[in-house]
Scaffold this motif. Structure first.
Motif, PDB file in Angstrom:
ATOM      1  N   ILE A 173       4.376   3.345  -6.390  1.00 33.19           N
ATOM      2  CA  ILE A 173       5.526   3.253  -5.485  1.00 33.19           C
ATOM      3  C   ILE A 173       5.149   3.743  -4.087  1.00 33.19           C
ATOM      4  CG2 ILE A 173       7.833   4.167  -5.001  1.00 33.19           C
ATOM      5  CD1 ILE A 173       8.300   4.212  -8.033  1.00 33.19           C
ATOM      6  N   ALA A 174       4.465   4.890  -4.034  1.00 34.99           N
ATOM      7  CA  ALA A 174       4.080   5.461  -2.737  1.00 34.99           C
ATOM      8  C   ALA A 174       3.179   4.510  -1.962  1.00 34.99           C
ATOM      9  CB  ALA A 174       3.378   6.806  -2.954  1.00 34.99           C
ATOM     10  N   LYS A 175       2.232   3.883  -2.652  1.00 32.58           N
ATOM     11  CA  LYS A 175       1.315   2.949  -1.983  1.00 32.58           C
ATOM     12  C   LYS A 175       2.073   1.728  -1.464  1.00 32.58           C
ATOM     13  CE  LYS A 175      -2.930   2.016  -0.824  1.00 32.58           C
ATOM     14  NZ  LYS A 175      -3.673   2.881   0.115  1.00 32.58           N
ATOM     15  N   THR A 176       3.022   1.239  -2.226  1.00 35.09           N
ATOM     16  CA  THR A 176       3.811   0.070  -1.808  1.00 35.09           C
ATOM     17  C   THR A 176       4.644   0.383  -0.574  1.00 35.09           C
ATOM     18  OG1 THR A 176       3.920  -0.747  -4.083  1.00 35.09           O
ATOM     19  CG2 THR A 176       5.561  -1.594  -2.539  1.00 35.09           C
ATOM     20  N   LEU A 177       5.272   1.553  -0.556  1.00 46.09           N
ATOM     21  CA  LEU A 177       6.156   1.905   0.552  1.00 46.09           C
ATOM     22  C   LEU A 177       5.394   2.131   1.857  1.00 46.09           C
ATOM     23  CD1 LEU A 177       8.766   4.286  -1.147  1.00 46.09           C
ATOM     24  CD2 LEU A 177       8.902   1.826  -0.739  1.00 46.09           C
ATOM     25  N   THR A 178       4.107   2.458   1.762  1.00 45.13           N
ATOM     26  CA  THR A 178       3.313   2.617   2.988  1.00 45.13           C
ATOM     27  C   THR A 178       2.669   1.311   3.440  1.00 45.13           C
ATOM     28  OG1 THR A 178       1.372   3.245   1.672  1.00 45.13           O
ATOM     29  CG2 THR A 178       2.773   5.022   2.481  1.00 45.13           C
ATOM     30  N   HIS A 179       2.687   0.320   2.557  1.00 40.17           N
ATOM     31  CA  HIS A 179       1.975  -0.928   2.863  1.00 40.17           C
ATOM     32  C   HIS A 179       2.900  -2.100   3.129  1.00 40.17           C
ATOM     33  CE1 HIS A 179      -0.376  -4.580   2.239  1.00 40.17           C
ATOM     34  NE2 HIS A 179       0.435  -4.887   1.256  1.00 40.17           N
ATOM     35  N   HIS A 180       4.023  -2.183   2.409  1.00 40.86           N
ATOM     36  CA  HIS A 180       4.803  -3.428   2.398  1.00 40.86           C
ATOM     37  C   HIS A 180       5.400  -3.737   3.773  1.00 40.86           C
ATOM     38  CE1 HIS A 180       7.493  -6.558   0.926  1.00 40.86           C
ATOM     39  NE2 HIS A 180       6.774  -6.551  -0.178  1.00 40.86           N
ATOM     40  N   PRO A 181       5.313  -4.995   4.211  1.00 37.56           N
ATOM     41  CA  PRO A 181       5.846  -5.352   5.545  1.00 37.56           C
ATOM     42  C   PRO A 181       7.355  -5.205   5.680  1.00 37.56           C
ATOM     43  CG  PRO A 181       5.098  -7.312   4.342  1.00 37.56           C
ATOM     44  CD  PRO A 181       4.615  -6.132   3.583  1.00 37.56           C
ATOM     45  N   ASP A 182       8.109  -5.293   4.569  1.00 33.41           N
ATOM     46  CA  ASP A 182       9.561  -5.125   4.654  1.00 33.41           C
ATOM     47  C   ASP A 182       9.923  -3.734   5.154  1.00 33.41           C
ATOM     48  OD1 ASP A 182       9.966  -7.673   3.822  1.00 33.41           O
ATOM     49  OD2 ASP A 182      10.658  -7.179   1.797  1.00 33.41           O
ATOM     50  N   VAL A 183       9.186  -2.728   4.715  1.00 33.62           N
ATOM     51  CA  VAL A 183       9.441  -1.362   5.169  1.00 33.62           C
ATOM     52  C   VAL A 183       9.178  -1.251   6.664  1.00 33.62           C
ATOM     53  CG1 VAL A 183       8.732   1.045   4.957  1.00 33.62           C
ATOM     54  CG2 VAL A 183       8.926  -0.374   2.910  1.00 33.62           C
ATOM     55  N   LYS A 242      13.631   0.423   0.699  1.00 32.66           N
ATOM     56  CA  LYS A 242      12.664   1.250  -0.030  1.00 32.66           C
ATOM     57  C   LYS A 242      13.043   1.361  -1.497  1.00 32.66           C
ATOM     58  CE  LYS A 242      10.944   4.178   3.745  1.00 32.66           C
ATOM     59  NZ  LYS A 242      10.853   5.574   4.248  1.00 32.66           N
ATOM     60  N   ALA A 243      14.343   1.571  -1.746  1.00 30.26           N
ATOM     61  CA  ALA A 243      14.804   1.663  -3.140  1.00 30.26           C
ATOM     62  C   ALA A 243      14.598   0.338  -3.873  1.00 30.26           C
ATOM     63  CB  ALA A 243      16.286   2.060  -3.170  1.00 30.26           C
ATOM     64  N   LEU A 244      14.823  -0.775  -3.169  1.00 32.62           N
ATOM     65  CA  LEU A 244      14.635  -2.094  -3.780  1.00 32.62           C
ATOM     66  C   LEU A 244      13.164  -2.334  -4.107  1.00 32.62           C
ATOM     67  CD1 LEU A 244      15.765  -4.836  -4.637  1.00 32.62           C
ATOM     68  CD2 LEU A 244      15.501  -5.614  -2.263  1.00 32.62           C
ATOM     69  N   LEU A 245      12.279  -1.971  -3.187  1.00 33.47           N
ATOM     70  CA  LEU A 245      10.847  -2.136  -3.445  1.00 33.47           C
ATOM     71  C   LEU A 245      10.396  -1.235  -4.592  1.00 33.47           C
ATOM     72  CD1 LEU A 245       9.429  -2.357   0.189  1.00 33.47           C
ATOM     73  CD2 LEU A 245       9.389  -4.161  -1.530  1.00 33.47           C
ATOM     74  N   ALA A 246      10.927  -0.018  -4.623  1.00 35.22           N
ATOM     75  CA  ALA A 246      10.587   0.888  -5.727  1.00 35.22           C
ATOM     76  C   ALA A 246      11.031   0.296  -7.056  1.00 35.22           C
ATOM     77  CB  ALA A 246      11.240   2.252  -5.510  1.00 35.22           C
ATOM     78  N   TYR A 247      12.217  -0.315  -7.063  1.00 38.09           N
ATOM     79  CA  TYR A 247      12.725  -0.964  -8.283  1.00 38.09           C
ATOM     80  C   TYR A 247      11.799  -2.107  -8.713  1.00 38.09           C
ATOM     81  CZ  TYR A 247      15.589  -4.277 -10.928  1.00 38.09           C
ATOM     82  OH  TYR A 247      16.039  -5.185 -11.858  1.00 38.09           O
ATOM     83  N   LYS A 248      11.365  -2.916  -7.758  1.00 36.75           N
ATOM     84  CA  LYS A 248      10.481  -4.035  -8.086  1.00 36.75           C
ATOM     85  C   LYS A 248       9.134  -3.536  -8.613  1.00 36.75           C
ATOM     86  CE  LYS A 248      12.497  -7.395  -4.880  1.00 36.75           C
ATOM     87  NZ  LYS A 248      12.268  -8.241  -3.670  1.00 36.75           N
ATOM     88  N   LEU A 307      -0.592  -6.985  -5.262  1.00 32.14           N
ATOM     89  CA  LEU A 307      -0.116  -7.533  -3.988  1.00 32.14           C
ATOM     90  C   LEU A 307       0.955  -6.648  -3.368  1.00 32.14           C
ATOM     91  CD1 LEU A 307       0.046 -11.338  -4.889  1.00 32.14           C
ATOM     92  CD2 LEU A 307      -1.547 -10.229  -3.323  1.00 32.14           C
ATOM     93  N   TYR A 308       1.836  -6.107  -4.193  1.00 35.18           N
ATOM     94  CA  TYR A 308       2.864  -5.202  -3.668  1.00 35.18           C
ATOM     95  C   TYR A 308       2.228  -3.937  -3.090  1.00 35.18           C
ATOM     96  CZ  TYR A 308       7.309  -7.374  -4.894  1.00 35.18           C
ATOM     97  OH  TYR A 308       8.409  -8.186  -4.920  1.00 35.18           O
ATOM     98  N   MET A 309       1.224  -3.414  -3.786  1.00 39.48           N
ATOM     99  CA  MET A 309       0.584  -2.178  -3.342  1.00 39.48           C
ATOM    100  C   MET A 309      -0.377  -2.403  -2.177  1.00 39.48           C
ATOM    101  SD  MET A 309      -0.244  -0.434  -7.033  1.00 39.48           S
ATOM    102  CE  MET A 309      -1.211   0.866  -6.264  1.00 39.48           C
ATOM    103  N   GLY A 310      -0.877  -3.628  -2.051  1.00 36.66           N
ATOM    104  CA  GLY A 310      -1.821  -3.922  -0.977  1.00 36.66           C
ATOM    105  C   GLY A 310      -3.222  -3.433  -1.246  1.00 36.66           C
ATOM    106  N   VAL A 311      -3.541  -3.179  -2.514  1.00 35.66           N
ATOM    107  CA  VAL A 311      -4.891  -2.754  -2.898  1.00 35.66           C
ATOM    108  C   VAL A 311      -5.322  -3.529  -4.139  1.00 35.66           C
ATOM    109  CG1 VAL A 311      -4.660  -0.416  -1.966  1.00 35.66           C
ATOM    110  CG2 VAL A 311      -3.987  -0.861  -4.322  1.00 35.66           C
TER     111      VAL A 311
END
Length: 419
Positions: free
Chosen positions: A30-40, A131-137, A213-217
Protein backbone atom coordinates in the motif's frame (compact mmCIF):
# COMPACT_ATOMS: atom_id res chain seq x y z
CA UNK A 1 35.32 -18.02 16.33
CA UNK A 2 37.28 -19.77 13.58
CA UNK A 3 37.22 -18.73 9.93
CA UNK A 4 34.83 -21.52 8.86
CA UNK A 5 32.28 -20.61 11.57
CA UNK A 6 32.59 -16.95 10.63
CA UNK A 7 31.78 -17.74 7.00
CA UNK A 8 28.77 -19.82 8.02
CA UNK A 9 27.38 -17.00 10.18
CA UNK A 10 27.84 -14.50 7.35
CA UNK A 11 26.16 -16.90 4.94
CA UNK A 12 23.18 -17.29 7.27
CA UNK A 13 22.85 -13.51 7.66
CA UNK A 14 23.02 -12.95 3.89
CA UNK A 15 20.52 -15.74 3.24
CA UNK A 16 18.15 -14.32 5.86
CA UNK A 17 18.44 -10.89 4.24
CA UNK A 18 17.67 -12.32 0.82
CA UNK A 19 14.65 -14.20 2.13
CA UNK A 20 13.27 -11.17 3.95
CA UNK A 21 13.78 -9.09 0.80
CA UNK A 22 11.40 -11.45 -0.99
CA UNK A 23 8.68 -10.96 1.65
CA UNK A 24 5.97 -8.51 0.63
CA UNK A 25 3.62 -7.29 3.34
CA UNK A 26 0.29 -5.68 2.61
CA UNK A 27 1.37 -2.51 4.42
CA UNK A 28 4.47 -2.24 2.23
CA UNK A 29 2.43 -2.77 -0.95
CA UNK A 30 0.00 0.00 0.00
CA UNK A 31 2.77 2.44 0.96
CA UNK A 32 4.62 1.84 -2.31
CA UNK A 33 1.44 2.37 -4.35
CA UNK A 34 0.55 5.62 -2.60
CA UNK A 35 4.00 7.07 -3.33
CA UNK A 36 3.98 5.96 -6.95
CA UNK A 37 0.46 6.06 -8.39
CA UNK A 38 -0.31 9.03 -10.68
CA UNK A 39 -3.82 9.45 -9.24
CA UNK A 40 -2.32 10.48 -5.90
CA UNK A 41 -0.04 13.01 -7.61
CA UNK A 42 -3.01 14.37 -9.59
CA UNK A 43 -5.10 14.99 -6.49
CA UNK A 44 -2.14 16.52 -4.66
CA UNK A 45 -1.96 19.06 -7.49
CA UNK A 46 -5.71 19.65 -7.17
CA UNK A 47 -5.20 20.45 -3.48
CA UNK A 48 -2.56 23.02 -4.46
CA UNK A 49 -4.94 24.40 -7.07
CA UNK A 50 -7.69 24.78 -4.47
CA UNK A 51 -5.26 26.53 -2.11
CA UNK A 52 -4.50 29.09 -4.81
CA UNK A 53 -8.25 29.54 -5.37
CA UNK A 54 -8.62 30.40 -1.69
CA UNK A 55 -5.71 32.86 -1.92
CA UNK A 56 -7.36 34.52 -4.93
CA UNK A 57 -10.68 34.86 -3.09
CA UNK A 58 -9.01 36.20 0.07
CA UNK A 59 -7.15 38.82 -2.00
CA UNK A 60 -10.46 40.68 -2.55
CA UNK A 61 -10.28 41.86 1.06
CA UNK A 62 -6.74 43.19 0.73
CA UNK A 63 -5.81 46.65 -0.64
CA UNK A 64 -5.74 46.81 -4.43
CA UNK A 65 -3.12 49.16 -5.90
CA UNK A 66 -3.05 49.99 -9.61
CA UNK A 67 -0.57 52.01 -11.63
CA UNK A 68 -1.87 53.67 -14.79
CA UNK A 69 -0.37 55.82 -17.54
CA UNK A 70 -1.60 57.27 -20.84
CA UNK A 71 0.04 59.23 -23.64
CA UNK A 72 -1.53 61.01 -26.63
CA UNK A 73 0.76 62.45 -29.37
CA UNK A 74 -1.95 64.91 -30.33
CA UNK A 75 -4.94 66.24 -28.41
CA UNK A 76 -7.03 69.28 -29.42
CA UNK A 77 -7.83 71.98 -26.83
CA UNK A 78 -10.24 74.93 -27.28
CA UNK A 79 -9.00 78.24 -25.69
CA UNK A 80 -10.81 81.57 -25.44
CA UNK A 81 -8.84 84.34 -27.24
CA UNK A 82 -10.38 87.85 -27.51
CA UNK A 83 -13.85 86.47 -26.97
CA UNK A 84 -13.44 83.67 -29.47
CA UNK A 85 -12.35 80.07 -29.19
CA UNK A 86 -9.23 78.92 -30.90
CA UNK A 87 -7.87 75.36 -31.00
CA UNK A 88 -4.43 74.17 -30.05
CA UNK A 89 -2.97 70.70 -30.69
CA UNK A 90 -0.66 69.46 -27.99
CA UNK A 91 0.70 66.15 -26.83
CA UNK A 92 -0.64 65.03 -23.44
CA UNK A 93 0.15 62.40 -20.84
CA UNK A 94 -0.78 61.38 -17.34
CA UNK A 95 0.48 58.86 -14.83
CA UNK A 96 -0.86 57.89 -11.45
CA UNK A 97 -1.49 55.36 -8.77
CA UNK A 98 -4.85 54.30 -7.30
CA UNK A 99 -5.59 52.54 -4.00
CA UNK A 100 -8.85 50.63 -3.62
CA UNK A 101 -9.82 49.07 -0.29
CA UNK A 102 -13.07 47.20 0.28
CA UNK A 103 -14.69 48.37 3.51
CA UNK A 104 -18.02 46.52 3.64
CA UNK A 105 -20.03 44.51 1.13
CA UNK A 106 -22.58 42.93 3.46
CA UNK A 107 -20.44 39.76 3.85
CA UNK A 108 -20.42 38.92 0.14
CA UNK A 109 -16.61 38.62 0.00
CA UNK A 110 -16.48 36.93 3.42
CA UNK A 111 -18.91 34.27 2.21
CA UNK A 112 -16.95 33.72 -1.00
CA UNK A 113 -13.70 33.37 0.99
CA UNK A 114 -15.31 30.78 3.28
CA UNK A 115 -16.67 28.92 0.24
CA UNK A 116 -13.17 28.84 -1.29
CA UNK A 117 -11.81 27.48 1.99
CA UNK A 118 -14.39 24.69 1.81
CA UNK A 119 -13.28 23.97 -1.78
CA UNK A 120 -9.77 23.51 -0.37
CA UNK A 121 -11.10 21.17 2.31
CA UNK A 122 -13.04 19.17 -0.28
CA UNK A 123 -9.87 18.84 -2.39
CA UNK A 124 -8.02 17.46 0.64
CA UNK A 125 -10.85 15.02 1.30
CA UNK A 126 -10.72 13.96 -2.36
CA UNK A 127 -7.01 13.24 -1.98
CA UNK A 128 -7.68 11.16 1.13
CA UNK A 129 -10.52 9.36 -0.65
CA UNK A 130 -8.38 8.43 -3.66
CA UNK A 131 -5.71 7.10 -1.29
CA UNK A 132 -8.32 4.97 0.46
CA UNK A 133 -9.60 3.73 -2.91
CA UNK A 134 -6.09 2.79 -4.07
CA UNK A 135 -5.44 1.06 -0.76
CA UNK A 136 -8.66 -0.92 -1.25
CA UNK A 137 -7.61 -1.95 -4.76
CA UNK A 138 -4.16 -2.99 -3.53
CA UNK A 139 -5.72 -5.02 -0.72
CA UNK A 140 -7.97 -6.87 -3.16
CA UNK A 141 -5.04 -7.57 -5.48
CA UNK A 142 -2.79 -8.66 -2.62
CA UNK A 143 -5.44 -10.99 -1.21
CA UNK A 144 -6.17 -12.33 -4.68
CA UNK A 145 -2.46 -13.07 -4.95
CA UNK A 146 -2.58 -14.91 -1.61
CA UNK A 147 -5.57 -16.98 -2.74
CA UNK A 148 -4.06 -17.74 -6.13
CA UNK A 149 -0.80 -18.84 -4.49
CA UNK A 150 -2.69 -21.11 -2.08
CA UNK A 151 -4.67 -22.48 -5.04
CA UNK A 152 -1.39 -23.25 -6.84
CA UNK A 153 -0.11 -25.07 -3.74
CA UNK A 154 -3.36 -27.05 -3.48
CA UNK A 155 -3.22 -28.04 -7.14
CA UNK A 156 0.47 -28.98 -6.83
CA UNK A 157 -0.42 -31.31 -3.98
CA UNK A 158 -3.31 -32.68 -6.01
CA UNK A 159 -0.94 -33.33 -8.91
CA UNK A 160 1.52 -35.07 -6.58
CA UNK A 161 -1.28 -37.26 -5.23
CA UNK A 162 -2.46 -38.26 -8.69
CA UNK A 163 1.07 -39.02 -9.82
CA UNK A 164 1.45 -41.22 -6.75
CA UNK A 165 -1.84 -42.97 -7.62
CA UNK A 166 -0.59 -43.53 -11.17
CA UNK A 167 2.72 -44.93 -9.92
CA UNK A 168 0.87 -47.14 -7.46
CA UNK A 169 -1.54 -48.35 -10.16
CA UNK A 170 1.38 -49.31 -12.42
CA UNK A 171 2.91 -51.31 -9.57
CA UNK A 172 -0.40 -53.09 -8.94
CA UNK A 173 -0.74 -53.81 -12.68
CA UNK A 174 2.69 -55.45 -12.68
CA UNK A 175 1.59 -57.55 -9.72
CA UNK A 176 -1.56 -58.54 -11.61
CA UNK A 177 -3.83 -56.91 -9.03
CA UNK A 178 -5.12 -54.13 -11.33
CA UNK A 179 -5.76 -53.67 -15.05
CA UNK A 180 -4.24 -51.22 -17.49
CA UNK A 181 -7.56 -49.36 -17.44
CA UNK A 182 -6.79 -48.21 -13.88
CA UNK A 183 -3.34 -46.99 -14.86
CA UNK A 184 -4.66 -45.21 -17.96
CA UNK A 185 -7.38 -43.49 -15.97
CA UNK A 186 -4.89 -42.26 -13.37
CA UNK A 187 -2.57 -41.05 -16.15
CA UNK A 188 -5.45 -39.10 -17.65
CA UNK A 189 -6.13 -37.51 -14.26
CA UNK A 190 -2.44 -36.54 -14.06
CA UNK A 191 -2.66 -34.73 -17.41
CA UNK A 192 -5.82 -32.93 -16.29
CA UNK A 193 -4.16 -31.90 -13.01
CA UNK A 194 -1.12 -30.56 -14.90
CA UNK A 195 -3.40 -28.46 -17.09
CA UNK A 196 -5.35 -27.00 -14.16
CA UNK A 197 -2.08 -26.31 -12.33
CA UNK A 198 -0.78 -24.40 -15.34
CA UNK A 199 -4.00 -22.35 -15.39
CA UNK A 200 -3.67 -21.62 -11.66
CA UNK A 201 -0.07 -20.48 -12.11
CA UNK A 202 -1.11 -18.21 -15.00
CA UNK A 203 -3.82 -16.64 -12.83
CA UNK A 204 -1.27 -16.11 -10.05
CA UNK A 205 1.18 -14.47 -12.48
CA UNK A 206 -1.53 -12.16 -13.82
CA UNK A 207 -2.48 -11.07 -10.30
CA UNK A 208 1.20 -10.43 -9.53
CA UNK A 209 1.59 -8.33 -12.69
CA UNK A 210 -1.44 -6.21 -11.73
CA UNK A 211 -0.08 -5.59 -8.22
CA UNK A 212 3.35 -4.82 -9.66
CA UNK A 213 1.87 -2.14 -11.93
CA UNK A 214 0.04 -0.50 -9.03
CA UNK A 215 3.21 -0.47 -6.93
CA UNK A 216 5.41 0.67 -9.80
CA UNK A 217 8.08 -1.94 -9.07
CA UNK A 218 8.92 -5.34 -10.48
CA UNK A 219 8.05 -8.10 -8.04
CA UNK A 220 10.52 -11.00 -7.65
CA UNK A 221 9.81 -14.48 -8.95
CA UNK A 222 9.78 -15.95 -5.45
CA UNK A 223 7.40 -13.96 -3.30
CA UNK A 224 6.41 -14.54 0.31
CA UNK A 225 2.96 -13.22 1.29
CA UNK A 226 1.06 -12.76 4.53
CA UNK A 227 -1.64 -15.45 4.39
CA UNK A 228 -3.42 -14.06 7.46
CA UNK A 229 -4.65 -11.11 5.39
CA UNK A 230 -7.58 -13.16 4.04
CA UNK A 231 -8.66 -14.32 7.51
CA UNK A 232 -9.63 -10.99 9.01
CA UNK A 233 -12.76 -10.53 11.12
CA UNK A 234 -14.99 -7.52 11.61
CA UNK A 235 -17.62 -6.65 14.20
CA UNK A 236 -20.99 -6.09 12.58
CA UNK A 237 -23.84 -4.01 13.98
CA UNK A 238 -25.60 -0.64 13.98
CA UNK A 239 -22.47 1.11 15.26
CA UNK A 240 -20.69 0.12 12.05
CA UNK A 241 -23.32 1.87 9.93
CA UNK A 242 -22.98 5.02 12.04
CA UNK A 243 -19.18 4.96 11.62
CA UNK A 244 -19.46 4.59 7.86
CA UNK A 245 -21.92 7.47 7.50
CA UNK A 246 -19.75 9.73 9.67
CA UNK A 247 -16.32 8.84 8.29
CA UNK A 248 -17.01 8.06 4.63
CA UNK A 249 -15.12 10.54 2.45
CA UNK A 250 -17.91 10.94 -0.09
CA UNK A 251 -20.39 11.76 2.69
CA UNK A 252 -17.97 14.22 4.25
CA UNK A 253 -17.47 15.92 0.89
CA UNK A 254 -21.23 16.07 0.31
CA UNK A 255 -21.80 17.67 3.72
CA UNK A 256 -19.08 20.23 3.02
CA UNK A 257 -20.62 20.87 -0.39
CA UNK A 258 -23.91 21.78 1.33
CA UNK A 259 -22.06 24.34 3.47
CA UNK A 260 -20.32 25.75 0.39
CA UNK A 261 -23.54 26.17 -1.57
CA UNK A 262 -25.18 27.81 1.43
CA UNK A 263 -22.36 30.37 1.51
CA UNK A 264 -22.60 30.93 -2.25
CA UNK A 265 -26.32 31.62 -1.85
CA UNK A 266 -25.55 34.07 0.96
CA UNK A 267 -22.99 35.85 -1.24
CA UNK A 268 -25.45 36.10 -4.15
CA UNK A 269 -28.08 37.60 -1.85
CA UNK A 270 -25.57 40.12 -0.48
CA UNK A 271 -24.69 41.27 -4.01
CA UNK A 272 -28.04 43.17 -4.14
CA UNK A 273 -26.83 45.61 -1.48
CA UNK A 274 -23.64 46.72 -3.22
CA UNK A 275 -20.43 47.67 -1.42
CA UNK A 276 -18.71 50.47 0.46
CA UNK A 277 -15.13 51.13 -0.68
CA UNK A 278 -12.29 53.40 0.26
CA UNK A 279 -10.63 54.97 -2.79
CA UNK A 280 -7.47 57.10 -2.93
CA UNK A 281 -5.51 58.22 -5.99
CA UNK A 282 -2.73 60.56 -7.08
CA UNK A 283 -2.31 61.39 -10.77
CA UNK A 284 0.31 63.55 -12.54
CA UNK A 285 -1.24 65.27 -15.57
CA UNK A 286 0.27 67.10 -18.54
CA UNK A 287 -2.59 68.86 -20.36
CA UNK A 288 -1.15 72.26 -21.49
CA UNK A 289 0.03 72.57 -17.90
CA UNK A 290 1.58 70.04 -15.55
CA UNK A 291 -0.32 69.49 -12.31
CA UNK A 292 -1.29 66.82 -9.80
CA UNK A 293 -4.76 65.45 -9.09
CA UNK A 294 -5.34 63.93 -5.64
CA UNK A 295 -8.43 62.13 -4.44
CA UNK A 296 -9.33 60.43 -1.16
CA UNK A 297 -12.87 59.35 -0.43
CA UNK A 298 -15.45 56.67 0.30
CA UNK A 299 -17.79 55.36 -2.36
CA UNK A 300 -20.98 53.35 -2.06
CA UNK A 301 -22.19 51.51 -5.14
CA UNK A 302 -25.66 49.94 -5.25
CA UNK A 303 -26.74 47.87 -8.26
CA UNK A 304 -30.19 49.13 -9.34
CA UNK A 305 -30.83 47.22 -12.54
CA UNK A 306 -28.72 44.56 -14.24
CA UNK A 307 -31.35 42.89 -16.38
CA UNK A 308 -32.30 40.45 -13.61
CA UNK A 309 -28.79 38.98 -13.52
CA UNK A 310 -28.33 39.28 -9.75
CA UNK A 311 -31.73 37.74 -9.00
CA UNK A 312 -31.04 34.86 -11.40
CA UNK A 313 -27.65 34.23 -9.79
CA UNK A 314 -29.24 34.23 -6.34
CA UNK A 315 -31.90 31.72 -7.40
CA UNK A 316 -29.26 29.59 -9.12
CA UNK A 317 -27.24 29.47 -5.89
CA UNK A 318 -30.35 28.62 -3.88
CA UNK A 319 -31.17 25.71 -6.19
CA UNK A 320 -27.54 24.55 -5.97
CA UNK A 321 -27.89 24.44 -2.18
CA UNK A 322 -31.08 22.37 -2.43
CA UNK A 323 -29.46 20.00 -4.95
CA UNK A 324 -26.47 19.50 -2.61
CA UNK A 325 -28.81 18.52 0.24
CA UNK A 326 -30.70 16.00 -1.90
CA UNK A 327 -27.46 14.52 -3.26
CA UNK A 328 -26.20 14.06 0.30
CA UNK A 329 -29.39 12.23 1.26
CA UNK A 330 -29.10 10.06 -1.86
CA UNK A 331 -25.46 9.23 -1.06
CA UNK A 332 -26.46 8.21 2.47
CA UNK A 333 -29.14 5.85 1.13
CA UNK A 334 -26.69 4.27 -1.33
CA UNK A 335 -24.12 3.77 1.44
CA UNK A 336 -26.67 2.15 3.74
CA UNK A 337 -27.81 -0.18 0.96
CA UNK A 338 -24.27 -1.24 0.07
CA UNK A 339 -23.18 -1.64 3.70
CA UNK A 340 -26.17 -3.74 4.72
CA UNK A 341 -25.66 -5.94 1.65
CA UNK A 342 -22.00 -6.43 2.60
CA UNK A 343 -22.96 -7.36 6.16
CA UNK A 344 -25.39 -9.98 4.86
CA UNK A 345 -22.67 -11.35 2.57
CA UNK A 346 -20.12 -11.55 5.40
CA UNK A 347 -22.50 -13.55 7.58
CA UNK A 348 -23.19 -15.90 4.67
CA UNK A 349 -19.48 -16.35 3.90
CA UNK A 350 -18.75 -17.18 7.54
CA UNK A 351 -21.33 -19.97 7.39
CA UNK A 352 -19.81 -21.16 4.11
CA UNK A 353 -16.31 -21.21 5.64
CA UNK A 354 -17.50 -23.34 8.57
CA UNK A 355 -19.27 -25.72 6.20
CA UNK A 356 -16.26 -26.03 3.89
CA UNK A 357 -13.92 -26.70 6.82
CA UNK A 358 -16.17 -29.57 7.93
CA UNK A 359 -16.48 -30.80 4.34
CA UNK A 360 -12.68 -30.73 3.90
CA UNK A 361 -12.10 -32.69 7.11
CA UNK A 362 -14.67 -35.31 6.03
CA UNK A 363 -13.24 -35.51 2.49
CA UNK A 364 -9.70 -36.10 3.83
CA UNK A 365 -10.91 -38.92 6.10
CA UNK A 366 -12.85 -40.46 3.22
CA UNK A 367 -9.81 -40.22 0.95
CA UNK A 368 -7.61 -42.10 3.44
CA UNK A 369 -10.19 -44.88 3.79
CA UNK A 370 -10.64 -45.22 0.02
CA UNK A 371 -6.85 -45.30 -0.55
CA UNK A 372 -6.60 -48.27 1.80
CA UNK A 373 -9.64 -49.96 0.29
CA UNK A 374 -8.28 -49.44 -3.24
CA UNK A 375 -5.02 -51.20 -2.32
CA UNK A 376 -7.10 -54.12 -1.07
CA UNK A 377 -9.25 -54.12 -4.20
CA UNK A 378 -12.39 -53.09 -2.28
CA UNK A 379 -12.94 -49.81 -4.14
CA UNK A 380 -12.50 -48.66 -7.73
CA UNK A 381 -10.21 -46.02 -9.21
CA UNK A 382 -13.31 -43.95 -9.91
CA UNK A 383 -14.17 -43.78 -6.20
CA UNK A 384 -10.58 -42.92 -5.33
CA UNK A 385 -10.36 -40.13 -7.92
CA UNK A 386 -13.73 -38.85 -6.81
CA UNK A 387 -12.53 -38.60 -3.20
CA UNK A 388 -9.40 -36.75 -4.35
CA UNK A 389 -11.52 -34.31 -6.32
CA UNK A 390 -13.73 -33.73 -3.28
CA UNK A 391 -10.68 -32.81 -1.17
CA UNK A 392 -9.44 -30.39 -3.83
CA UNK A 393 -12.84 -28.80 -4.38
CA UNK A 394 -13.35 -28.35 -0.63
CA UNK A 395 -9.94 -26.62 -0.33
CA UNK A 396 -10.60 -24.31 -3.26
CA UNK A 397 -14.16 -23.54 -2.14
CA UNK A 398 -12.89 -22.67 1.34
CA UNK A 399 -10.24 -20.39 -0.16
CA UNK A 400 -12.87 -18.70 -2.31
CA UNK A 401 -15.11 -18.18 0.73
CA UNK A 402 -12.23 -16.66 2.69
CA UNK A 403 -11.39 -14.38 -0.24
CA UNK A 404 -15.00 -13.30 -0.76
CA UNK A 405 -15.35 -12.48 2.93
CA UNK A 406 -12.08 -10.53 2.93
CA UNK A 407 -13.24 -8.54 -0.11
CA UNK A 408 -16.42 -7.56 1.73
CA UNK A 409 -14.43 -6.55 4.82
CA UNK A 410 -11.97 -4.52 2.74
CA UNK A 411 -14.88 -2.80 1.02
CA UNK A 412 -16.30 -1.80 4.40
CA UNK A 413 -12.86 -0.51 5.43
CA UNK A 414 -12.82 1.61 2.26
CA UNK A 415 -16.31 2.95 2.97
CA UNK A 416 -15.08 3.89 6.44
CA UNK A 417 -12.13 5.75 4.90
CA UNK A 418 -9.48 3.41 6.25
CA UNK A 419 -6.18 2.82 4.48
Amino acid sequence: MNQMTHRIVIGIIVATGLLSAQTLTLKKAIAKTLTHHPDVKTFMLKVQQAEQGYNAAYADYLPQIDLSATFAPTQTFALPVNGQFETVDEKTWNAGVTLHQKVWDFQKTTSLIKASKIDEDIAKLSLAEVKALLAYKVKTLYELLVVQKEAVIAREKDLETKRAFYKQANALVRQGLKTHVDASRFLSSVYAAEDTLASAKAAYDKAKVSLSLYMGVKLPETLELDKSSIKRHIRLGKQLEHEVLERNYQMRMKRRDIEKNKLLHKASAAAHFGSIDLVASRVRNSNLNIYNTDYVGVSYNIPLFHGGKLTAEEQQAKIGYQIAKEQTASEALALKEELRGLMIDIRRYEKTIRAKKAQLATAKKSQKVLEARYKEGLSTYIELLDSTTQVLVAKLDMLEAYYSRSLAIERIDYLKGNL
